[in-house]
Design a protein around this motif. Sequence first.
Motif, short mmCIF file in Angstrom:
data_model
loop_
_atom_site.label_atom_id
_atom_site.label_comp_id
_atom_site.label_asym_id
_atom_site.label_seq_id
_atom_site.Cartn_x
_atom_site.Cartn_y
_atom_site.Cartn_z
N UNK A 99 11.88 -5.10 -3.75
CA UNK A 99 13.47 -5.30 -3.57
C UNK A 99 13.55 -6.44 -5.01
N UNK A 100 14.57 -5.85 -5.79
CA UNK A 100 14.98 -6.57 -7.17
C UNK A 100 15.49 -7.74 -6.27
N UNK A 101 15.15 -9.10 -7.51
CA UNK A 101 15.35 -10.41 -7.09
C UNK A 101 16.23 -10.98 -8.15
N UNK A 102 16.07 -10.38 -9.63
CA UNK A 102 15.80 -10.88 -10.69
C UNK A 102 16.33 -9.42 -11.99
N UNK A 103 17.90 -9.68 -13.10
CA UNK A 103 18.83 -9.88 -12.47
C UNK A 103 19.27 -9.66 -11.18
N UNK A 104 20.50 -11.09 -10.79
CA UNK A 104 21.29 -10.22 -9.70
C UNK A 104 21.53 -9.08 -8.81
N UNK B 234 12.74 -7.44 -18.15
CA UNK B 234 14.46 -6.44 -17.60
C UNK B 234 14.21 -7.34 -16.11
N UNK B 235 12.87 -7.14 -15.49
CA UNK B 235 13.69 -6.84 -13.66
C UNK B 235 12.75 -7.65 -13.38
N UNK B 236 13.54 -8.16 -11.99
CA UNK B 236 11.27 -9.04 -11.45
C UNK B 236 11.75 -8.48 -9.86
N UNK B 237 10.96 -7.58 -9.09
CA UNK B 237 10.93 -7.69 -7.73
C UNK B 237 9.78 -7.76 -7.05
N UNK B 238 10.78 -8.32 -5.71
CA UNK B 238 9.36 -9.00 -4.77
C UNK B 238 8.79 -7.62 -4.24
N UNK B 239 7.68 -7.32 -3.75
CA UNK B 239 6.46 -5.79 -4.15
C UNK B 239 6.07 -6.62 -2.66
N UNK B 240 5.92 -5.13 -1.24
CA UNK B 240 5.38 -5.17 -0.10
C UNK B 240 4.11 -5.08 -0.96
N UNK B 241 3.10 -5.26 0.70
CA UNK B 241 2.36 -4.61 0.88
C UNK B 241 1.86 -2.70 0.96
N UNK B 242 3.05 -2.35 1.46
CA UNK B 242 3.57 -0.10 1.77
C UNK B 242 4.19 -0.69 -0.02
N UNK B 243 4.27 -1.30 -0.82
CA UNK B 243 4.55 -0.78 -1.83
C UNK B 243 6.45 -1.18 -1.75
N UNK B 244 7.07 -1.55 -0.12
CA UNK B 244 8.41 -1.43 -0.27
C UNK B 244 9.06 -2.60 -1.47
#
Length: 112
Positions: A106-111, A94-104
């Motif tokens: 950002x949603x990248x899909x869907x737009x 349903x969704x794809x996120x970029x995940x940082x080392x500190x659990x930050x």
Amino acid sequence: MVFTVAIIAFPIIIGFYMLNKVVDPDEIMVTKTTVSPEIITIQGGFGDSNRKYHGYNISHHDHSLFIQIKGSQLPIGGHKDFNISFSNTYGNIDEIYLLGHDNAKRKIWPNP
């Protein structure tokens, strides 16, 4: 002898650490994300022109994928841009996120 080994080992250890650093999601520019029942593809690059791509990690939870992009600012190896493609063994995403080392994240899909 110990001093000589330390002088050689220290830069190698620091370099290895820097090659495996997870990049903050806000420093990543995703240009294209494609999701099909067979393959997931993510293309992009970095806001910092000195950073080089060195791999990724994926985790899956409740129909969402979380991707950590690894990069380095060392002038050796890696690529300026990335093209990540892998089999969709996760089923319905349903969704794809970029995940940082500190659990930050950002949603990248869907737009977003």
